[in-house]
Motif scaffolding. Structure first.
Motif, mmCIF file in Angstrom:
data_model
loop_
_atom_site.group_PDB
_atom_site.id
_atom_site.type_symbol
_atom_site.label_atom_id
_atom_site.label_comp_id
_atom_site.label_asym_id
_atom_site.label_seq_id
_atom_site.Cartn_x
_atom_site.Cartn_y
_atom_site.Cartn_z
ATOM 1 N N PRO A 90 -0.651 132.378 35.360
ATOM 2 C CA PRO A 90 -1.562 133.417 35.860
ATOM 3 C C PRO A 90 -2.926 133.426 35.171
ATOM 4 O O PRO A 90 -3.885 133.986 35.717
ATOM 5 C CB PRO A 90 -0.812 134.721 35.593
ATOM 6 N N ALA A 91 -3.019 132.812 33.991
ATOM 7 C CA ALA A 91 -4.306 132.784 33.296
ATOM 8 C C ALA A 91 -5.366 132.048 34.101
ATOM 9 O O ALA A 91 -6.567 132.325 33.978
ATOM 10 C CB ALA A 91 -4.149 132.144 31.914
ATOM 11 N N GLY A 92 -4.945 131.100 34.929
ATOM 12 C CA GLY A 92 -5.865 130.414 35.822
ATOM 13 C C GLY A 92 -6.897 129.548 35.132
ATOM 14 O O GLY A 92 -8.049 129.464 35.568
ATOM 15 N N THR A 93 -6.504 128.870 34.051
ATOM 16 C CA THR A 93 -7.464 128.059 33.298
ATOM 17 C C THR A 93 -7.711 126.687 33.916
ATOM 18 O O THR A 93 -8.624 125.982 33.493
ATOM 19 C CB THR A 93 -6.974 127.861 31.852
ATOM 20 N N GLN A 94 -6.910 126.300 34.900
ATOM 21 C CA GLN A 94 -7.056 124.992 35.537
ATOM 22 C C GLN A 94 -7.418 125.160 37.015
ATOM 23 O O GLN A 94 -6.997 126.119 37.669
ATOM 24 C CB GLN A 94 -5.764 124.185 35.424
ATOM 25 N N LEU A 95 -8.187 124.199 37.526
ATOM 26 C CA LEU A 95 -8.493 124.157 38.956
ATOM 27 C C LEU A 95 -7.696 123.027 39.610
ATOM 28 O O LEU A 95 -6.593 123.219 40.068
ATOM 29 C CB LEU A 95 -9.998 123.979 39.171
ATOM 30 N N LYS A 96 -8.255 121.839 39.614
ATOM 31 C CA LYS A 96 -7.565 120.695 40.200
ATOM 32 C C LYS A 96 -7.069 119.768 39.092
ATOM 33 O O LYS A 96 -7.849 119.330 38.241
ATOM 34 C CB LYS A 96 -8.500 119.932 41.132
ATOM 35 N N ILE A 97 -5.772 119.507 39.095
ATOM 36 C CA ILE A 97 -5.177 118.563 38.144
ATOM 37 C C ILE A 97 -4.817 117.294 38.900
ATOM 38 O O ILE A 97 -4.138 117.331 39.929
ATOM 39 C CB ILE A 97 -3.921 119.173 37.485
ATOM 40 N N LEU A 98 -5.279 116.160 38.367
ATOM 41 C CA LEU A 98 -4.975 114.867 38.956
ATOM 42 C C LEU A 98 -3.948 114.144 38.107
ATOM 43 O O LEU A 98 -4.024 114.155 36.876
ATOM 44 C CB LEU A 98 -6.237 113.992 39.064
#
Length: 357
Positions: A344-352
């Motif tokens: 829920p912290a939302g520290t990442q956007l797109k992980i490849l």
């Protein structure tokens, strides 16, 4: 070969499975390079199977366990009889929509996304991007130019989603655009709207970390936290004549976000519902009628949009790689990929996922 396969909710396994067979007529064998973890993959992991078939798919025959991954690219290593659009050694981006050839109204017109018999690579096909190799139909691969990176090839699919959404919204030069949701699709939508000529951009999200990331990726963006501010009031205050935005792109799949779009958009504006809602939603139909507003759906993309999306990325018009916040190995996919994106912290956007590691 090594592959990440979905067995059930919260049951993803990195396994050794047989490599694909040699390509038959009209088929292409590719070595995968990068694959993105999509929101659809996250939904499957958290609460699936949803799109992954538990009985053999009527066209593809795919069934659990399923290799995930539909945002990917790589290099062609073999082609079957009759394949002319790509050759061994070509780098390609994968268009994952699959339909039988001939006899289906929408598929025959390049609108695979509108067919009720659709299969998808990485969800209902025998191959997926989260593996070392994939066997696809020739129409599922599109050659990429030398100036496009292997990472960018894995971003063509999510970018195609928002290119279609902006098309559906008729975004054009000088427009003001609101996007609800500062996830990877939302931020790609903002970058695409700017590429289409939009000059005033807004994004709403309740996660301050995501809003900060959005400001970094899209300079000049107005960010709004609906828990602290009224979305419509902020948008109206910053648009000419205080009338609201021209286009609103709902990229969350949330009823409240859709209502915010209806409030913020100007009279005779356009709302595009891009996010998938879990259940039946509702809107204020009085406002919809009173404001003379149009709400349009946007599901996937037409397959004929692939070359155009590739050109938009390769030219730099849409700097899609800005949404990438992390790169991991396949063995790290569950803990460092899926679980990180569900935080829920939302520290990442797109992980490849880098299949060469």
């Amino acid at each position: 070969m090594k592959a990440l396969r979905f067995h059930a909710a919260k049951d993803l396994r990195v396994e050794d499975i047989p490599p694909p067979t040699a390509p038959g007529p009209g088929q292409v064998l590719m070595r995968n390079r990068f694959v993105g973890i999509c929101g659809t993959d996250l939904h499957e992991y958290a609460g699936g199977p949803i799109f992954v078939p538990t009985e053999p798919h009527p066209y593809s025959g795919a069934v659990l366990p399923q290799v995930l991954g539909h945002e990917f690219g790589g290099e062609v290593v073999a082609v079957g009889e009759g394949v002319t659009k790509v050759a061994v050694g070509d780098r390609v981006a994968v268009q994952p929509l699959i339909m039988p050839r001939g006899g289906e109204y929408f598929a025959d017109r390049g609108w695979h996304n509108l067919s009720g018999s659709l299969a998808l690579v990485g969800l209902s096909w025998h191959s997926g991007g989260m593996s070392e190799m994939a066997l696809l139909n020739d129409y599922n691969v599109e050659k990429i130019p030398a100036e496009m990176s292997d990472e960018e090839a894995a971003l063509v699919e999510p970018t195609a989603v928002v290119v279609y959404a902006c098309d559906r919204g008729r975004v054009t030069a000088g427009d003001s655009v609101l996007v609800t949701g500062a996830g990877p699709i939302g931020i790609l939508a903002l970058l695409t709207a700017r590429a289409f000529g939009a000059t005033r951009l807004f994004v709403s999200d309740m996660n301050e970390t995501r809003l900060a990331l959005a400001r970094e990726v899209v300079p000049g963006l107005v960010t709004i936290n609906p828990a602290k501010e009224d979305v419509g009031d902020v948008v109206r205050a910053a648009t000419q004549g205080g009338i609201g935005c021209d286009v609103a792109l709902e990229c969350v799949g949330n009823e409240r976000a859709l209502q915010s779009c209806l409030d913020a958009v100007r009279k005779q504006g356009v709302i595009v519902q891009t996010g998938l809602m879990a259940g039946k939603g509702s809107v204020d139909f009085f406002q919809l009628t009173f404001k003379d507003v149009e709400i349009r759906g946007s599901w996937c993309y037409p397959t004929h949009s692939w070359p155009r999306t590739i050109e938009l990325i390769a030219s730099g018009a849409i700097p899609a790689s800005r949404v990438v916040t992390k790169r991991i190995a396949l063995d790290q996919a569950v803990a460092e990929g899926f679980e990180a994106l569900l935080d829920p912290a939302g520290t990442q956007l797109k992980i490849l996922i880098d299949l060469s590691r």
